[in-house]
Design a protein around this motif. Structure first.
Motif, mmCIF file in Angstrom:
data_model
loop_
_atom_site.group_PDB
_atom_site.id
_atom_site.type_symbol
_atom_site.label_atom_id
_atom_site.label_comp_id
_atom_site.label_asym_id
_atom_site.label_seq_id
_atom_site.Cartn_x
_atom_site.Cartn_y
_atom_site.Cartn_z
ATOM 1 N N PHE A 21 -137.780 20.304 4.904
ATOM 2 C CA PHE A 21 -137.531 21.297 6.079
ATOM 3 C C PHE A 21 -138.899 21.547 6.972
ATOM 4 C CE2 PHE A 21 -133.777 22.908 3.673
ATOM 5 C CZ PHE A 21 -132.729 21.707 3.954
ATOM 6 N N SER A 22 -139.886 21.842 5.985
ATOM 7 C CA SER A 22 -141.170 22.231 6.448
ATOM 8 C C SER A 22 -141.847 21.130 7.640
ATOM 9 C CB SER A 22 -142.243 22.376 5.483
ATOM 10 O OG SER A 22 -141.628 23.450 4.619
ATOM 11 N N LEU A 23 -141.603 19.692 7.222
ATOM 12 C CA LEU A 23 -142.155 18.486 7.846
ATOM 13 C C LEU A 23 -141.285 18.651 9.323
ATOM 14 C CD1 LEU A 23 -143.840 16.002 8.369
ATOM 15 C CD2 LEU A 23 -142.056 14.879 7.039
ATOM 16 N N GLU A 24 -139.971 18.576 9.022
ATOM 17 C CA GLU A 24 -139.357 18.980 10.358
ATOM 18 C C GLU A 24 -139.527 19.961 11.195
ATOM 19 O OE1 GLU A 24 -134.510 19.715 11.573
ATOM 20 O OE2 GLU A 24 -135.194 19.799 9.435
ATOM 21 N N PHE A 25 -139.674 21.238 10.714
ATOM 22 C CA PHE A 25 -140.160 22.322 11.475
ATOM 23 C C PHE A 25 -141.583 22.156 12.298
ATOM 24 C CE2 PHE A 25 -141.987 26.634 12.242
ATOM 25 C CZ PHE A 25 -141.080 27.261 12.978
ATOM 26 N N LEU A 26 -142.410 21.510 11.561
ATOM 27 C CA LEU A 26 -143.889 21.159 12.128
ATOM 28 C C LEU A 26 -143.822 20.127 13.052
ATOM 29 C CD1 LEU A 26 -146.035 21.623 8.802
ATOM 30 C CD2 LEU A 26 -145.865 23.008 10.746
ATOM 31 N N LEU A 27 -142.975 19.195 12.881
ATOM 32 C CA LEU A 27 -142.798 18.367 14.140
ATOM 33 C C LEU A 27 -142.020 18.858 15.325
ATOM 34 C CD1 LEU A 27 -141.504 15.127 12.010
ATOM 35 C CD2 LEU A 27 -143.944 15.532 13.005
ATOM 36 N N ARG A 28 -141.175 19.655 15.222
ATOM 37 C CA ARG A 28 -140.374 20.159 16.319
ATOM 38 C C ARG A 28 -141.280 21.205 16.968
ATOM 39 N NH1 ARG A 28 -136.603 23.460 15.417
ATOM 40 N NH2 ARG A 28 -136.529 23.157 13.055
ATOM 41 N N PHE A 29 -142.317 21.835 16.280
ATOM 42 C CA PHE A 29 -143.120 22.897 16.746
ATOM 43 C C PHE A 29 -144.118 22.165 17.426
ATOM 44 C CE2 PHE A 29 -147.102 25.500 16.453
ATOM 45 C CZ PHE A 29 -146.377 26.718 17.001
ATOM 46 N N ILE A 30 -144.840 21.154 16.968
ATOM 47 C CA ILE A 30 -145.682 20.414 17.656
ATOM 48 C C ILE A 30 -145.111 19.778 19.013
ATOM 49 C CG2 ILE A 30 -147.331 18.186 17.342
ATOM 50 C CD1 ILE A 30 -147.576 18.830 14.527
ATOM 51 N N GLN A 31 -143.866 19.172 18.830
ATOM 52 C CA GLN A 31 -143.468 18.438 20.145
ATOM 53 C C GLN A 31 -142.929 19.460 21.362
ATOM 54 O OE1 GLN A 31 -139.837 16.373 18.766
ATOM 55 N NE2 GLN A 31 -139.727 15.364 21.086
ATOM 56 N N THR A 32 -142.618 20.807 20.997
ATOM 57 C CA THR A 32 -142.247 21.529 22.036
ATOM 58 C C THR A 32 -143.183 22.001 23.034
ATOM 59 O OG1 THR A 32 -140.917 23.730 22.443
ATOM 60 C CG2 THR A 32 -142.626 23.610 20.612
ATOM 61 N N GLN A 33 -143.137 22.487 24.030
ATOM 62 C CA GLN A 33 -144.050 22.833 25.027
ATOM 63 C C GLN A 33 -144.543 24.035 25.171
ATOM 64 O OE1 GLN A 33 -142.428 21.355 28.838
ATOM 65 N NE2 GLN A 33 -142.596 19.205 28.397
ATOM 66 N N SER A 34 -143.572 25.011 24.848
ATOM 67 C CA SER A 34 -143.667 26.491 24.989
ATOM 68 C C SER A 34 -143.544 26.959 23.420
ATOM 69 C CB SER A 34 -142.643 27.314 25.724
ATOM 70 O OG SER A 34 -142.831 28.567 25.672
ATOM 71 N N LYS A 35 -144.724 27.205 22.868
ATOM 72 C CA LYS A 35 -144.500 27.552 21.339
ATOM 73 C C LYS A 35 -144.152 28.965 21.227
ATOM 74 C CE LYS A 35 -147.436 23.856 20.816
ATOM 75 N NZ LYS A 35 -146.650 22.686 20.299
ATOM 76 N N TRP A 36 -144.100 29.922 21.960
ATOM 77 C CA TRP A 36 -143.629 31.138 21.883
ATOM 78 C C TRP A 36 -142.052 31.170 21.824
ATOM 79 C CZ3 TRP A 36 -144.671 35.615 19.687
ATOM 80 C CH2 TRP A 36 -144.041 36.644 20.209
ATOM 81 N N THR A 37 -141.792 30.349 23.073
ATOM 82 C CA THR A 37 -140.407 30.297 23.216
ATOM 83 C C THR A 37 -139.685 29.841 21.919
ATOM 84 O OG1 THR A 37 -140.728 30.257 25.261
ATOM 85 C CG2 THR A 37 -138.323 29.516 24.719
#
Length: 274
Positions: A21-37
């Motif tokens: 779950f942590s790896l999935e969350f980090l990958l999605r967080f890195i890939q997204t453009q707006s971190k705050w959103t």
């Protein structure tokens, strides 16, 4: 005490799941453009609440082991143990991750968000009816009841809620005839009061389900069918061009035949004249 073999196996399984779950969350967080959103999204907040208790538990356990070895800070760690148990109870948020893949849970969340006014209205109805029937049943049972189960008006609030929601645990039962009349009135009024907002909530749920279903169908048609649609469109275009070329060739040959027959007729007419 010491961790048993079963407890150790569960800990290993939880470690593997939390790492995934942590790896999935980090990958999605890195890939997204707006971190705050990304962090403000409700499903992502649920992911954070589901993952963080594991790491906090590891940190607190490591400190507790160090405190036991050194013999200092045990009282503080015992107080932190309550917070640690609450954090371990937050593992139930793992189940909420199914909302990413479950259409029913997504519909439920959308319905709750759209029907906040209806839920508030339902709570208001229950509070007003509870404040009305609790003193009545307490008065009837305190004056005419053989067994004093209703000791106070605030204690009767529990009975009023259970009766109006038609649950009926049976832990507090009116014994007198006036108390039973009040109980019957509270049950009937509870059914009617709950039916008014529930109808609107049901329509909102069905409408939300249809909207999400159509959106899911559009997305499924868009993603995998885009290449197929382009291929089919290209094949249709090629077929149209082939048919166009066939038509032009047929028209050219027919024109040549007409010219040839016209020339033969002209030659025959000249031969007849001469």
């Amino acid at each position: 005490g010491e961790c048993s073999q079963r407890c150790y196996n569960i800990f290993v399984l939880e470690t593997v799941c939390v790492a995934w779950f942590s790896l999935e969350f980090l990958l999605r967080f890195i890939q997204t453009q707006s971190k705050w959103t990304f962090l403000r999204t409700p499903l992502n907040l649920i992911d954070v609440l589901a993952i963080l208790p594991y790491y906090i538990t590891l940190i607190v356990d490591s400190f507790s082991v160090g405190g036991k070895q050194t013999g200092s800070g045990n009282n503080y760690l015992e107080k932190v143990g309550l917070v640690l148990r609450v954090l371990r109870a937050l593992r139930i948020f793992y189940v909420m991750r199914l909302a990413r893949h479950s259409l029913g849970l997504q519909t439920l969340g959308l319905t709750v968000r759209r029907c906040t006014r209806e839920f508030g209205l339902l709570l208001l109805f229950l509070c007003v009816a509870m404040a009305l029937f609790s003193p009545l049943v307490f008065l009837a049972e305190s004056e005419l009841g053989a067994k004093q189960e209703f000791t106070s008006i605030p204690g009767s609030y529990w009975w009023a809620v259970i009766s109006m929601t038609t649950v009926g645990y049976g832990d507090m039962v009116p014994r007198s005839i006036p108390g039973q009349v009040v109980a019957l009135s509270s049950i009937l009024s509870g059914i009617l009061l709950m039916a008014f907002p529930v109808t609107s909530i049901f329509h909102t749920f069905s409408r939300s389900y249809i909207e999400l279903k159509e959106e899911q169908n559009r997305a499924s048609r868009h993603k995998p069918g885009s290449q197929d649609s382009t291929k089919s469109q290209n094949s249709e275009d090629s077929q149209e061009t082939d048919s166009y070329h066939g038509i032009t060739e047929a028209s050219a040959t027919s024109l040549q035949r007409r010219k040839f027959t016209a020339a033969q007729r002209a030659a025959d007419i000249r031969a007849m004249k001469t």
